[in-house]
Design a protein around this motif. Sequence first.
Motif: not given
Length: 822
Positions: A450-455, A486-492, A497-504, A514-519
């Motif tokens: 709920r607060r911390l999700a990762f995969g 994804t880390l939720s620090l309270g309701s606000r 963050g995401q990381y993608f790697f490919t070796n064709p 990419t890192i994203l912060a939503q306030v």
Amino acid sequence: MSREQWCSSECWSRCMCWPIAIAPLGIFLYHKPTVPKCAKSNYSLWAPTPPLQLKFLLPTAFALSSLLMAAPVSAQAEVSAIYTLEVNRVTKGDVIVLVRGDDVLIPLQDLVNAGLREIGGRREIIQGIEHVSLQSLAPQMTFQRDDANLVLRLQVGAAQLPQTVIDFNPSNEPPGIRYSQPLSAYLNYGVFWNNFEQLTAASEVAISFGGNALTSTLGLTADGNLQRGLTAFRLDHRRHLTTLTLGDAFISSDLLGGGGLWGGIVWERNFGLSPYLIRQPAFDFRGEVTTPSSAEIYLNNLLIRQVTLPPGPFILKNLPAFGGFNRLRIVIKDAEGNQQVFSRNFVQSFTLLRPGLSEFIVAAGAERENFGTENFSYGDQGQFLAAYRQGILNNLTLGARLEGNGDLLNAGLNLSTAIPIGTLDVAAAVSTTEGKLGSGVAVGYNYPGRRLAFGGGVRLLSGNYVNTGLGLGDDRPQLEGFANATLSLGSRLTISGQYFFTNPRDQGVRQQATILAQVQLRRNLSLYLQGSRFLSGSDQPVNQISVTFNYFLNNAVTLNTGWLQQGNQGVPFLNVSRSLPAGVGYGYQGQVLQANEQAFVSGTFSYNAPWSRYQIGYAQAGDTGQAQVVVEGGFVTIGGEVFATRPVQGSFVLVDVPNVGGVRTYLSNQEIGRTNRRGKILIPDLLPYYGNALRIEDQDIPIDFAIGRTELLIAPPFRGGAIARFDVRPSRNYVGRVVILRGSERIIPNLGQLTLERNKEKILSPLSPRGEFYFDTLEAGTYTAEVTYEQLRCTFQLTLPPSDDLFTDVGEVSCSLPDSPR
């Protein structure tokens, strides 16, 4: 037999009426209090006021009666009595028992009727009825006699009581949902005028019958060529959740499988036919209570349900859960105020299937080639694909896949499982083509907290790995992986963050982070901060940073502005948009930005009319401008009528408020429009097989109309229509008198009944002492009428005339019977 029936028939010999043995009949009959719970109406027939000469015996009778009543029953004494039976504090009704000293013998059938199971004990046949000694049932069962209130209380173990099953998801369909599948069809069209020079067009046609659909799309290019899109005949079997498609279809399977756009035949499980079905494993809770109890179910600390539990074992089935990590807590409170709390944590994954549920796809055909440029170009080789997955356990789903064509064969296995710290998906496959073996492995992991999700996940393909969508000469990622968190620090504040790697095999390595912060600054104001870095082979890395403010002016208008920094170049931007309503109304979108010392300006205005949609747009980049005008709409036929409408999106519905125009109509509480003068409106954008909430405004209906339900839940078929007919009719009231003619005899059906029937619908009216009837909200017309009076039944035809009056008196009507034989 009820208490009153038993008392009236046998009370005087079996009701513990002690005064019978000690006093004259008159004294006994006067002593009413000694008859336990017998009906007064029955008793009064037997108990006249005693003659005066017997009243001197009353004191003696009363005294002796009291002594006998108070004395304990000896071991040999047997007395029949009526008691109210209680089992674990639940009243089960009245029973006739035999009191023998400290023991009580009760009919076995009474215990069975009270829900008891596995009844042992000593049995006796008394007057042909099998009885059970309650003393012999100890210690599994105890009892208590309350002679003052004539209550027999039993306390038994929960295992001897019937099991209670409460299913939280028996079908999961909302109550009252209506599935409608009438014959219907539509034609969508779109005309596009680009820069006032080029004219293109597109169309879609669909015919729906019995829940099946034939669909096709067609386009007209700027040079005047026709361009066929997808054509398919789809047969849905909603009860079995399967779909058979003949024609063009997109094929897909697991992480290592092939597919693509094929032309052929596809048979597959389609859970979209029952969107309310819970496919994922459900959690069941088992327990038992010995007294009436209540259970409160909390999911992630939210109270979602309260249920009442009778004594005995119980099962709470299909307890609800959300995708991801769940914490379930059940609080049980019994009749004495004792409380038990049970908790369980579990993970719900959308890749898991509940035990016994399966999904599959079987496809055969040829790959469609050059889609968008050629109309009937398909591959020379036929190919096939078959995949199957089955839920084995709540935390285990297994699957297999086989596909191939004349040049290749590919087979694979896959599994999905839930572990205490997340979910895991694994797939492995081998392939062969031109004598070359290939292999592939894919692993995915997800922790949906709920607060911390990762995969994350990783996929490895050998250089010779092939499937029906990947040829031997095609480039493929030999190694690719991704990770996210994804880390939720309270309701606000939320940080992700995401990381993608490919070796064709045939190109350079590509990476992106990419890192994203939503306030959430205020209720209607939010801030987005995003940074990313992109690497491709030996090229220089590209860095990008953006700052965006989103401001919601109201429910429809959104304003966002900010700064985009890419490398050494900064780009300020401003966007404003108003969403297009579901019904009649307008929307717009405008954008302004500055890049490379050049301004870019664009804008679009759209309008939803009742029968079409219009859009005009313009974009200016430097000295170059481009305009576009779009007209879209559709024609629908359903219920024997044709309607012009906005483009059909998915499915549609014809709302019918019979002969009442100007009635506001709502879809999911959004006003769509008003009914036409015939009381009809077509809504073109419904979800297939979902319960779409329709509502009409009852304030728009004239006061002299009767209104039934004003809300309906309608589920149309795929690419088809439904009819939602609201029960609104003129409130025409008819009164009159009916007589029965039998020969020369004229019979008034005093307090009889008149029944009218038309279209298998019956309406009843009781008759007054003078044979008068009254019907409300009836439509004019001819009805089959039947008069019932005492032993007489008479049938005739009754015609109710059209009228604009609120009340219409049809006068006297008659029904004739043959003359009675003399």
